[in-house]
Design a protein around this motif. Structure first.
Motif, mmCIF file in Angstrom:
data_model
loop_
_atom_site.group_PDB
_atom_site.id
_atom_site.type_symbol
_atom_site.label_atom_id
_atom_site.label_comp_id
_atom_site.label_asym_id
_atom_site.label_seq_id
_atom_site.Cartn_x
_atom_site.Cartn_y
_atom_site.Cartn_z
ATOM 1 N N GLN A 104 -8.515 10.428 -29.697
ATOM 2 C CA GLN A 104 -8.122 10.767 -28.329
ATOM 3 C C GLN A 104 -9.269 11.406 -27.567
ATOM 4 O O GLN A 104 -9.460 11.140 -26.376
ATOM 5 C CB GLN A 104 -6.911 11.679 -28.342
ATOM 6 C CG GLN A 104 -5.647 10.972 -28.738
ATOM 7 C CD GLN A 104 -4.439 11.886 -28.686
ATOM 8 O OE1 GLN A 104 -4.534 13.040 -28.332
ATOM 9 N NE2 GLN A 104 -3.289 11.354 -29.060
ATOM 10 N N ALA A 133 -3.730 19.671 -39.708
ATOM 11 C CA ALA A 133 -4.200 18.411 -39.113
ATOM 12 C C ALA A 133 -4.835 17.531 -40.177
ATOM 13 O O ALA A 133 -4.614 16.312 -40.200
ATOM 14 C CB ALA A 133 -5.188 18.700 -37.988
ATOM 15 N N VAL A 164 -6.914 13.207 -33.253
ATOM 16 C CA VAL A 164 -7.556 14.076 -32.263
ATOM 17 C C VAL A 164 -8.941 13.532 -31.911
ATOM 18 O O VAL A 164 -9.324 13.487 -30.742
ATOM 19 C CB VAL A 164 -7.641 15.529 -32.792
ATOM 20 C CG1 VAL A 164 -8.524 16.381 -31.891
ATOM 21 C CG2 VAL A 164 -6.263 16.133 -32.910
#
Length: 64
Positions: A54, A42, A51
Motif C-alpha cells: 500500500q 503484522a 503495508v
C-alpha cells in the motif's frame, strides 16, 4: 437504608508510596510502547507485506 452506612476510604497497597500519575502520555512514548507489538502482529499475520504494498502504491500515486 443503603445510603446510611458510612463508606470506608479506599486502601492503597502496602509499600506503595508512589502517587498515581494522572494525565496523558506523550505521543512518542505511546508510539514507542505500541510499535513492537504492532510490528510483531503484522509480521505474524502477514500484514507487513500489505503495508509495504500500500505504501508503494501511495508513493506511485504521489509521483515518487
Amino acid at each position: 437504608m443503603a445510603g446510611t452506612a458510612p463508606r470506608t476510604p479506599l486502601r492503597t497497597r502496602a509499600g506503595s508510596t508512589r502517587p498515581r500519575r494522572t494525565g496523558r502520555r506523550h505521543p512518542l512514548v505511546a508510539t514507542a510502547m505500541v510499535l513492537p507489538l504492532a510490528t510483531l502482529l503484522a509480521y505474524a499475520f502477514g500484514g507487513l507485506e500489505a503495508v509495504v504494498t500500500q505504501a508503494s502504491s501511495v508513493g506511485a500515486v504521489l509521483g515518487r
